[in-house]
Design an enzyme around this catalytic site. Structure first.
Site, PDB file in Angstrom:
ATOM      1  N   ASP A   1      11.388   4.494   1.059  1.00  0.00           N
ATOM      2  CA  ASP A   1      10.855   4.250   2.396  1.00  0.00           C
ATOM      3  C   ASP A   1      11.496   2.953   2.882  1.00  0.00           C
ATOM      4  O   ASP A   1      11.038   1.863   2.536  1.00  0.00           O
ATOM      5  CB  ASP A   1       9.332   4.124   2.359  1.00  0.00           C
ATOM      6  CG  ASP A   1       8.751   3.865   3.736  1.00  0.00           C
ATOM      7  OD1 ASP A   1       9.244   4.450   4.716  1.00  0.00           O
ATOM      8  OD2 ASP A   1       7.793   3.064   3.836  1.00  0.00           O
TER       9      ASP A   1
ATOM     10  N   GLU B   1      13.388   8.699   4.006  1.00  0.00           N
ATOM     11  CA  GLU B   1      12.813   9.080   5.295  1.00  0.00           C
ATOM     12  C   GLU B   1      13.856   8.937   6.399  1.00  0.00           C
ATOM     13  O   GLU B   1      14.634   7.987   6.414  1.00  0.00           O
ATOM     14  CB  GLU B   1      11.601   8.189   5.596  1.00  0.00           C
ATOM     15  CG  GLU B   1      10.792   8.657   6.776  1.00  0.00           C
ATOM     16  CD  GLU B   1       9.498   7.878   6.906  1.00  0.00           C
ATOM     17  OE1 GLU B   1       8.514   8.271   6.270  1.00  0.00           O
ATOM     18  OE2 GLU B   1       9.499   6.868   7.629  1.00  0.00           O
TER      19      GLU B   1
ATOM     20  N   ASP C   1       3.837   0.939   1.548  1.00  0.00           N
ATOM     21  CA  ASP C   1       5.261   1.301   1.505  1.00  0.00           C
ATOM     22  C   ASP C   1       5.597   2.092   0.241  1.00  0.00           C
ATOM     23  O   ASP C   1       6.391   3.033   0.280  1.00  0.00           O
ATOM     24  CB  ASP C   1       6.148   0.050   1.605  1.00  0.00           C
ATOM     25  CG  ASP C   1       6.007  -0.641   2.954  1.00  0.00           C
ATOM     26  OD1 ASP C   1       6.118   0.048   3.982  1.00  0.00           O
ATOM     27  OD2 ASP C   1       5.782  -1.863   2.975  1.00  0.00           O
TER      28      ASP C   1
END
Length: 172
Positions: free
Chosen positions: A8, A67, A139
């Site tokens: 991420d 992502e 996160d």
């Protein structure tokens, strides 16, 4: 056993999560956050690069997922996120990993069941799904969710492939 690294990316913290497929479900290996330090953009990007490289070396994943960038209201934020993503992808690719990309909506749909899930819901599901003692940091939870989404996608593709193969075998 397939081991997946989820990333991420972020300009202040880059989350990572490592999961593997075992016993018919995802199994937790590790997670955490790379704290991005440095005064200049180049120093911060180097920090992300070195951190991701270290995580890949430490956990030796078979595959990786990250992502996709979403278009934020602030173009400058989206640009910085894209740069962080780019160096993370480079760090993984340089170590021979194929990197899959998933939208935040797809990741949330995969692990929570709805594409507009809140961060706390992702954290809760990662804690429950991976049998964690405590909720992972936001996160790290997102990174774990990205890795789990990739595992789910790979498992679905394998099932589709085996169904197609068995059908072809019967048609002969």
């Amino acid at each position: 056993m397939l081991k997946v690294l989820g990333i991420d990316p972020g300009s202040r913290f880059t989350g990572y999560g490592v999961v593997e497929w075992g016993g018919g479900k995802p199994r937790y290996v590790a997670s955490g956050c790379i704290r991005v330090t440095g005064e200049t953009l180049a120093e911060r990007l180097r920090c992300i690069y070195l951190g991701v490289t270290q995580v890949v070396s430490m956990y030796a994943p078979d595959e990786a997922a990250i992502e996709q960038v979403f278009m934020a209201r602030n173009a400058d934020s989206a640009l910085k996120l894209g740069q962080a993503r780019g160096v993370a992808i480079l760090a993984m690719a340089e170590q021979g990993l194929q990197v899959a990309e998933y939208s935040a909506k797809k990741v949330k749909q995969s692990v929570v069941g709805k594409g507009n899930a809140e961060k706390w819901q992702v954290q809760h599901m990662m804690q429950a799904m991976l049998d964690l003692q405590a909720k992972p940091q936001a996160d790290a939870a997102d990174a774990l969710a990205i890795a789990v989404c990739h595992l789910h996608t790979q498992q679905s593709l394998m099932r589709i492939g085996s169904v197609s193969s068995s059908r072809r075998g019967r048609m002969r």
